[in-house]
Design a protein around this motif. Structure first.
Motif, PDB file in Angstrom:
ATOM      1  N   ALA A  68       0.820  -1.211   0.000  1.00  0.00           N
ATOM      2  CA  ALA A  68       0.000   0.000   0.000  1.00  0.00           C
ATOM      3  C   ALA A  68       0.853   1.260   0.000  1.00  0.00           C
ATOM      4  N   GLN A  69       2.066   1.168   0.539  1.00  0.00           N
ATOM      5  CA  GLN A  69       2.920   2.350   0.635  1.00  0.00           C
ATOM      6  C   GLN A  69       3.546   2.741  -0.709  1.00  0.00           C
ATOM      7  N   LEU A  70       3.397   1.898  -1.720  1.00  0.00           N
ATOM      8  CA  LEU A  70       3.830   2.274  -3.072  1.00  0.00           C
ATOM      9  C   LEU A  70       2.764   3.122  -3.768  1.00  0.00           C
ATOM     10  N   ARG A  71       1.539   3.025  -3.310  1.00  0.00           N
ATOM     11  CA  ARG A  71       0.423   3.665  -4.015  1.00  0.00           C
ATOM     12  C   ARG A  71       0.521   5.196  -4.086  1.00  0.00           C
ATOM     13  N   PRO A  72       1.063   5.901  -3.078  1.00  0.00           N
ATOM     14  CA  PRO A  72       1.240   7.352  -3.259  1.00  0.00           C
ATOM     15  C   PRO A  72       2.150   7.694  -4.435  1.00  0.00           C
ATOM     16  N   PHE A  73       3.167   6.871  -4.668  1.00  0.00           N
ATOM     17  CA  PHE A  73       4.046   7.091  -5.824  1.00  0.00           C
ATOM     18  C   PHE A  73       3.282   6.825  -7.123  1.00  0.00           C
ATOM     19  N   THR A  74       2.469   5.777  -7.098  1.00  0.00           N
ATOM     20  CA  THR A  74       1.656   5.452  -8.274  1.00  0.00           C
ATOM     21  C   THR A  74       0.667   6.569  -8.566  1.00  0.00           C
ATOM     22  N   LEU A  75       0.084   7.172  -7.513  1.00  0.00           N
ATOM     23  CA  LEU A  75      -0.836   8.291  -7.711  1.00  0.00           C
ATOM     24  C   LEU A  75      -0.110   9.477  -8.338  1.00  0.00           C
ATOM     25  N   LEU A  76       1.104   9.770  -7.878  1.00  0.00           N
ATOM     26  CA  LEU A  76       1.871  10.868  -8.466  1.00  0.00           C
ATOM     27  C   LEU A  76       2.098  10.628  -9.953  1.00  0.00           C
ATOM     28  N   VAL A  77       2.507   9.411 -10.310  1.00  0.00           N
ATOM     29  CA  VAL A  77       2.759   9.083 -11.710  1.00  0.00           C
ATOM     30  C   VAL A  77       1.469   9.188 -12.523  1.00  0.00           C
ATOM     31  N   LYS A  78       0.369   8.726 -11.958  1.00  0.00           N
ATOM     32  CA  LYS A  78      -0.927   8.796 -12.646  1.00  0.00           C
ATOM     33  C   LYS A  78      -1.343  10.246 -12.878  1.00  0.00           C
ATOM     34  N   ARG A  79      -1.204  11.070 -11.848  1.00  0.00           N
ATOM     35  CA  ARG A  79      -1.552  12.479 -11.981  1.00  0.00           C
ATOM     36  C   ARG A  79      -0.638  13.176 -12.986  1.00  0.00           C
ATOM     37  N   ALA A  80       0.647  12.826 -12.965  1.00  0.00           N
ATOM     38  CA  ALA A  80       1.599  13.420 -13.902  1.00  0.00           C
ATOM     39  C   ALA A  80       1.262  13.039 -15.341  1.00  0.00           C
ATOM     40  N   ALA A  81       0.875  11.796 -15.546  1.00  0.00           N
ATOM     41  CA  ALA A  81       0.511  11.341 -16.887  1.00  0.00           C
ATOM     42  C   ALA A  81      -0.726  12.074 -17.385  1.00  0.00           C
ATOM     43  N   ALA A  82      -1.664  12.340 -16.489  1.00  0.00           N
ATOM     44  CA  ALA A  82      -2.876  13.059 -16.871  1.00  0.00           C
ATOM     45  C   ALA A  82      -2.546  14.489 -17.288  1.00  0.00           C
ATOM     46  N   VAL A  83      -1.605  15.119 -16.583  1.00  0.00           N
ATOM     47  CA  VAL A  83      -1.170  16.473 -16.939  1.00  0.00           C
ATOM     48  C   VAL A  83      -0.520  16.467 -18.313  1.00  0.00           C
TER      49      VAL A  83
END
Length: 253
Positions: free
Chosen positions: A225-240
């Motif tokens: 679960a502690q990897l998920r904040p990094f995954t969220l950052l990457v997801k948000r960055a990809a959306a940008v």
């Protein structure tokens, strides 16, 4: 992500003030599907704003890692007797990067010191030393256990992005003696320790900024679960990146 610098020559490479970044964070970003770029800070603080404006065009999301204490003069205080080592040029460069990233609408994920410099940059303040300044801070926030082991729990705001990632009750590590005192305008508290110390904040819309006081880069290898904040950052960055590419498309008449 922002880098740090050695204060002494590197014996391995015979370099003075070699720039570096935490390997565990780099590995987490790659594992999450991102490509890390390390941004070293300039020694000349007068260049901070100019370099930050140039740097923000090269990345889609900003990660602010842990590191030295934040210079208390940046939030209107003189250093107390228990303040640790500070790196003023790093502080100023990260402040410029935060402002440029927020203005560009790009996501930010901040860890430990990163949470602290983020809060200060946006108008908040810190406890310079929890043990001597906050009588309510009754649990140990500078753990004696190795950094990859969790040592205390946090309660996460129900319905927040962070709760969706790590749950409403998380078991985390803790390596800090500074902490948020006054929350900056535009940020909201989304996690606290059992003694009330602020453990995570996000922007009020909970869509651009996520910052945690613990070190998930040292925990995800045993706690997925502690990897998920990094995954969220990457997801948000990809959306940008996708949104900006769409805007940049030439119009066909």
């Amino acid at each position: 992500m922002t880098g740090d610098a050695l204060d002494t020559p590197s014996a391995e490479l015979n370099l003075n003030h070699a720039d570096f970044a935490p390997r565990d964070i780099k590995t987490a970003i790659i594992k999450a599907g991102g490509a890390p770029i390390i941004l070293p800070f300039p020694d000349d603080v007068t260049l901070s704003a100019e370099l930050a404006e140039a740097a923000v065009t090269t990345f889609d999301g900003l990660l602010l890692p842990g590191g030295p204490d934040v210079d208390p003069t940046l939030y209107g205080e003189e250093p107390g007797r228990n303040i640790g080592s500070v790196t003023y040029p790093k502080d100023r460069f990260e402040q410029a990067l935060i402002k440029a990233t927020v203005a560009a609408g790009k996501p930010i994920f901040a860890i430990c010191r990163g949470l602290q410099i983020l809060n200060v940059t946006l108008g908040g303040t810190l406890y310079q030393d929890l043990a001597s300044q906050d009588p309510d801070a009754t649990i140990r926030h500078v753990q004696a256990a190795p950094g990859q082991y969790p040592t205390h729990h946090v309660t996460v705001k129900a319905g927040s992005q962070l709760a969706k990632l790590v749950g409403e009750h998380a078991y985390v590590n803790s390596r800090h003696h500074e902490a948020i005192k006054k929350v900056a305008p535009g940020l909201q508290i989304i996690a606290t320790a059992p003694d009330g110390v602020i453990e995570a904040v996000a922007d009020t819309r909970d869509q651009q900024i996520l910052a945690v006081q613990w070190h998930p880069e040292n925990l995800w290898q045993q706690d997925a679960a502690q990897l998920r904040p990094f995954t969220l950052l990457v997801k948000r960055a990809a959306a940008v990146r996708t949104a900006q590419a769409f805007v940049a498309q030439p119009k066909v008449s």
